[in-house]
Design an enzyme around this catalytic site. Sequence first.
Site, PDB file in Angstrom:
ATOM      1  N   VAL A  16      -3.259  -1.469  13.204  1.00  0.00           N
ATOM      2  CA  VAL A  16      -3.341  -0.294  14.080  1.00  0.00           C
ATOM      3  C   VAL A  16      -4.035   0.876  13.386  1.00  0.00           C
ATOM      4  CG1 VAL A  16      -1.360  -0.918  15.498  1.00  0.00           C
ATOM      5  CG2 VAL A  16      -1.004   0.490  13.450  1.00  0.00           C
ATOM      6  N   LYS A  18      -3.241   2.198  10.065  1.00  0.00           N
ATOM      7  CA  LYS A  18      -2.427   3.062   9.207  1.00  0.00           C
ATOM      8  C   LYS A  18      -3.219   3.581   8.016  1.00  0.00           C
ATOM      9  CE  LYS A  18       0.730   0.241   8.049  1.00  0.00           C
ATOM     10  NZ  LYS A  18       0.056  -0.908   8.733  1.00  0.00           N
ATOM     11  N   VAL A  20      -6.429   3.910   7.650  1.00  0.00           N
ATOM     12  CA  VAL A  20      -7.453   4.857   8.077  1.00  0.00           C
ATOM     13  C   VAL A  20      -6.842   6.236   8.308  1.00  0.00           C
ATOM     14  CG1 VAL A  20      -9.086   5.429   9.911  1.00  0.00           C
ATOM     15  CG2 VAL A  20      -8.946   3.079   9.064  1.00  0.00           C
ATOM     16  N   LYS A  40       1.248   3.569  -1.986  1.00  0.00           N
ATOM     17  CA  LYS A  40       1.554   2.495  -1.039  1.00  0.00           C
ATOM     18  C   LYS A  40       2.415   1.480  -1.782  1.00  0.00           C
ATOM     19  CE  LYS A  40      -0.324  -0.743   2.298  1.00  0.00           C
ATOM     20  NZ  LYS A  40      -1.259  -0.808   3.422  1.00  0.00           N
ATOM     21  N   ASP A  53      -6.849  -1.473   0.695  1.00  0.00           N
ATOM     22  CA  ASP A  53      -6.187  -0.267   1.195  1.00  0.00           C
ATOM     23  C   ASP A  53      -6.069   0.793   0.106  1.00  0.00           C
ATOM     24  OD1 ASP A  53      -5.917  -1.661   3.528  1.00  0.00           O
ATOM     25  OD2 ASP A  53      -3.741  -1.883   3.422  1.00  0.00           O
ATOM     26  N   GLU A 114       1.652   5.577   2.333  1.00  0.00           N
ATOM     27  CA  GLU A 114       1.434   4.667   3.455  1.00  0.00           C
ATOM     28  C   GLU A 114       2.376   3.487   3.342  1.00  0.00           C
ATOM     29  OE1 GLU A 114      -1.661   1.432   5.293  1.00  0.00           O
ATOM     30  OE2 GLU A 114      -2.292   2.611   3.558  1.00  0.00           O
ATOM     31  N   GLY A 115       3.062   3.183   4.423  1.00  0.00           N
ATOM     32  CA  GLY A 115       3.943   2.030   4.435  1.00  0.00           C
ATOM     33  C   GLY A 115       3.180   0.733   4.596  1.00  0.00           C
ATOM     34  N   GLY A 117       2.830  -2.505   7.306  1.00  0.00           N
ATOM     35  CA  GLY A 117       3.217  -2.964   8.633  1.00  0.00           C
ATOM     36  C   GLY A 117       4.009  -1.902   9.369  1.00  0.00           C
TER      37      GLY A 117
END
Length: 218
Positions: A16, A18, A20, A40, A53, A114-115, A117
Amino acid sequence: MAEAPGIFVTGTGTEVGKTVVAAVLARTLAVEGKRVAVSKPAVTGLEEEGETDHALLRRASGSDQSDEEIAPYRYDPPASPHLAAALAGEEIDPERLRQAAQAATAGADAIVCEGVGGLLVPLSPTYLVRDLAVDLGYPLVIVAATGLGTINHPLLTLESARAIGLEVAAVILNPWPEQPSEIERDNRETIAELGAVRVEVLPHLDLGRPDSWPPLQV
């Protein structure tokens, strides 16, 4: 546990955007002149082609953090972190995640975490992404898709977050089309109304040109 102002970016699921959204948030803070750290807990799918990421987060923030400092656990298979760790013969240690995020704030004016999922994804068999968000203490940004079926997902995530006292700063719909459909416009309005939350949007981005990214304030 929070020692510097920050935000925790989660999503309604995978793919989705995240990373970005987290990158744009980090870039926005950096352009404002802040020293930005990024974090992360785990990165999976290293065997896939393209920029990782943690590399995108580092580039967007202007940080000089190492891979280890940003993401203490990194795995090749594109799998849930608890499974990727198990396949590597180990288990993710929550204390190591907390310490890594805390260490990243040293000398930083802000941090973007950032998590992995969604909020209820297990990092270990007994420790969820949501647990890490609680331990770190940062407000949440929830990233969701824009089209049909979107309403349910961020509302469920909002409910899950608020059930244990997490603050939600905003929902970000991504990527927002130049000419949104009636469904997309209604999604934004309905999520805002039913969720009692601010809903922002982010357009398609050229990830190779951070200078072209619009600022994102939450």
